[in-house]
Design an enzyme around this catalytic site. Structure first.
Site, PDB file in Angstrom:
ATOM      1  N   CYS A   9     -11.411   1.065   1.565  1.00  0.00           N
ATOM      2  CA  CYS A   9     -11.203  -0.379   1.504  1.00  0.00           C
ATOM      3  C   CYS A   9     -11.504  -1.050   2.848  1.00  0.00           C
ATOM      4  O   CYS A   9     -12.661  -1.106   3.240  1.00  0.00           O
ATOM      5  CB  CYS A   9      -9.804  -0.669   0.972  1.00  0.00           C
ATOM      6  SG  CYS A   9      -9.697  -2.287   0.217  1.00  0.00           S
TER       7      CYS A   9
ATOM      8  N   HIS B  51      -8.251   2.686  -3.256  1.00  0.00           N
ATOM      9  CA  HIS B  51      -7.267   3.412  -2.448  1.00  0.00           C
ATOM     10  C   HIS B  51      -6.838   4.719  -3.120  1.00  0.00           C
ATOM     11  O   HIS B  51      -5.838   4.732  -3.851  1.00  0.00           O
ATOM     12  CB  HIS B  51      -6.011   2.549  -2.269  1.00  0.00           C
ATOM     13  CG  HIS B  51      -6.231   1.324  -1.464  1.00  0.00           C
ATOM     14  ND1 HIS B  51      -6.013   1.272  -0.106  1.00  0.00           N
ATOM     15  CD2 HIS B  51      -6.655   0.102  -1.821  1.00  0.00           C
ATOM     16  CE1 HIS B  51      -6.293   0.060   0.329  1.00  0.00           C
ATOM     17  NE2 HIS B  51      -6.688  -0.672  -0.689  1.00  0.00           N
TER      18      HIS B  51
ATOM     19  N   GLU C  21      -5.363   7.064  -1.723  1.00  0.00           N
ATOM     20  CA  GLU C  21      -4.096   7.476  -1.092  1.00  0.00           C
ATOM     21  C   GLU C  21      -2.884   6.822  -1.755  1.00  0.00           C
ATOM     22  O   GLU C  21      -1.752   7.188  -1.457  1.00  0.00           O
ATOM     23  CB  GLU C  21      -4.140   7.170   0.417  1.00  0.00           C
ATOM     24  CG  GLU C  21      -3.935   5.725   0.819  1.00  0.00           C
ATOM     25  CD  GLU C  21      -5.133   4.805   0.566  1.00  0.00           C
ATOM     26  OE1 GLU C  21      -6.131   5.236  -0.041  1.00  0.00           O
ATOM     27  OE2 GLU C  21      -5.042   3.627   0.969  1.00  0.00           O
TER      28      GLU C  21
ATOM     29  N   GLY D 260      -6.270  -1.911   4.577  1.00  0.00           N
ATOM     30  CA  GLY D 260      -5.350  -2.817   5.259  1.00  0.00           C
ATOM     31  C   GLY D 260      -6.055  -4.146   5.381  1.00  0.00           C
ATOM     32  O   GLY D 260      -6.558  -4.670   4.400  1.00  0.00           O
ATOM     33  N   GLU D 261      -6.160  -4.639   6.592  1.00  0.00           N
ATOM     34  CA  GLU D 261      -6.886  -5.886   6.824  1.00  0.00           C
ATOM     35  C   GLU D 261      -7.955  -5.583   7.869  1.00  0.00           C
ATOM     36  O   GLU D 261      -7.628  -5.329   9.028  1.00  0.00           O
ATOM     37  CB  GLU D 261      -5.894  -6.954   7.298  1.00  0.00           C
ATOM     38  CG  GLU D 261      -6.485  -8.338   7.378  1.00  0.00           C
ATOM     39  CD  GLU D 261      -7.196  -8.769   6.094  1.00  0.00           C
ATOM     40  OE1 GLU D 261      -6.595  -8.670   5.014  1.00  0.00           O
ATOM     41  OE2 GLU D 261      -8.364  -9.178   6.175  1.00  0.00           O
TER      42      GLU D 261
ATOM     43  N   ARG E 211      -7.747  -6.396  -3.478  1.00  0.00           N
ATOM     44  CA  ARG E 211      -8.710  -7.284  -2.800  1.00  0.00           C
ATOM     45  C   ARG E 211      -9.863  -6.457  -2.235  1.00  0.00           C
ATOM     46  O   ARG E 211     -10.179  -6.513  -1.039  1.00  0.00           O
ATOM     47  CB  ARG E 211      -8.020  -8.072  -1.683  1.00  0.00           C
ATOM     48  CG  ARG E 211      -7.027  -9.099  -2.229  1.00  0.00           C
ATOM     49  CD  ARG E 211      -6.724 -10.158  -1.197  1.00  0.00           C
ATOM     50  NE  ARG E 211      -6.257  -9.577   0.041  1.00  0.00           N
ATOM     51  CZ  ARG E 211      -6.644  -9.950   1.248  1.00  0.00           C
ATOM     52  NH1 ARG E 211      -7.542 -10.894   1.395  1.00  0.00           N
ATOM     53  NH2 ARG E 211      -6.150  -9.376   2.313  1.00  0.00           N
TER      54      ARG E 211
HETATM   55  N1  GLN Z   1      -9.705  -7.486   1.771  1.00  0.00           N
HETATM   56  C1  GLN Z   1      -9.311  -6.666   2.864  1.00  0.00           C
HETATM   57  C2  GLN Z   1     -10.233  -6.866   4.057  1.00  0.00           C
HETATM   58  O1  GLN Z   1     -11.166  -7.585   3.962  1.00  0.00           O
HETATM   59  C3  GLN Z   1      -9.304  -5.206   2.481  1.00  0.00           C
HETATM   60  C4  GLN Z   1      -8.209  -4.958   1.484  1.00  0.00           C
HETATM   61  C5  GLN Z   1      -7.684  -3.578   1.524  1.00  0.00           C
HETATM   62  O2  GLN Z   1      -7.940  -2.777   2.420  1.00  0.00           O
HETATM   63  N2  GLN Z   1      -6.848  -3.285   0.567  1.00  0.00           N
HETATM   64  O3  GLN Z   1      -9.988  -6.308   5.090  1.00  0.00           O
END
Ligand code: GLN
Length: 195
Positions: free
Chosen positions: A77, A168, A170, A46-47, A133
């Site tokens: 991630c 990912h 999932e 996610g972020e 990303r």
């Molecule tokens: N770039 C995102 C971050 O820094 C991570 C991207 C992702 O989880 N798909 O949180």
């Protein structure tokens, strides 16, 4: 065995679906009390900035305590960024627990997201992987095992009961990496019983 998925932000449902496919009991964790009774936890992508802001206070403290006690964690991630002891350009550790340094967004911008096939140690040489990303691992501490690489960068690693992927699993229908984590959790449960 019941596994939790940290459900503050990100690809939560997709992890729940992978666990459902494996017939594993599962629940969403949004607050500290929901960690009770779990055998392991997944931190989704996610972020990472958003997730770390939402996981402030007692929830973060409890996650920190659990990971240092050897409780099984799987971070994908953004989840991997939260579990890394060190993030390039960042002063503070989020949750920490695996002795790696990660570089955020190393795989490029959103438009550079891609899908590929990886050779993963102990799993197979045909594991589909979606990178969005993605962070790459730029330093592996002693005791950390690299499990997969992409174009020379480590993208999956394990230290004890902590498993992390840049990508990912999932978001694909291949559940072998989730099954690998489930096996880690089972080993941990056996050891706990023997203690
Ligand atoms: N770039 C995102 C971050 O820094 C991570 C991207 C992702 O989880 N798909 O949180």
């Amino acid at each position: 065995m019941r596994l939790g998925v940290l459900g503050l932000q990100g690809a939560v449902r997709e992890h729940l679906r992978s666990l459902a496919y494996l017939g594993i009991e599962r629940s969403v964790v949004k607050r500290t009390s929901e960690l009770a009774g779990l055998a392991g936890i997944i931190l989704p992508g996610g972020e990472s900035t958003a997730i770390s802001l939402l996981a402030a206070g007692s929830l973060r403290e409890e996650l920190r305590r659990l990971i240092r006690e050897g409780f099984p964690f799987f971070g994908t991630c953004a989840g991997m960024i939260l579990l890394a002891n060190e993030v390039e350009g960042q002063e503070e550790t989020n949750i920490g627990g695996i002795d790696i340094t990660v570089s955020r967004n190393a795989s490029g911008r959103q438009v550079d997201s891609f899908e590929t096939v990886l050779a993963v140690k102990g799993i197979g040489d045909d594991v589909p992987a979606v990178f969005i990303r993605a962070p790459y691992i730029t330093r592996l501490g002693n005791g950390v095992t690299a499990l997969a690489e992409h174009e020379g960068a480590v993208v999956m690693a394990r230290q004890g009961n902590v498993l992390v992927t840049s990508f990912h699993p999932e978001l694909t229908s291949d559940t072998r990496i989730h099954r690998y984590f489930v096996e880690m959790v089972k080993e941990y449960e056996k050891k706990e019983v023997a203690r």
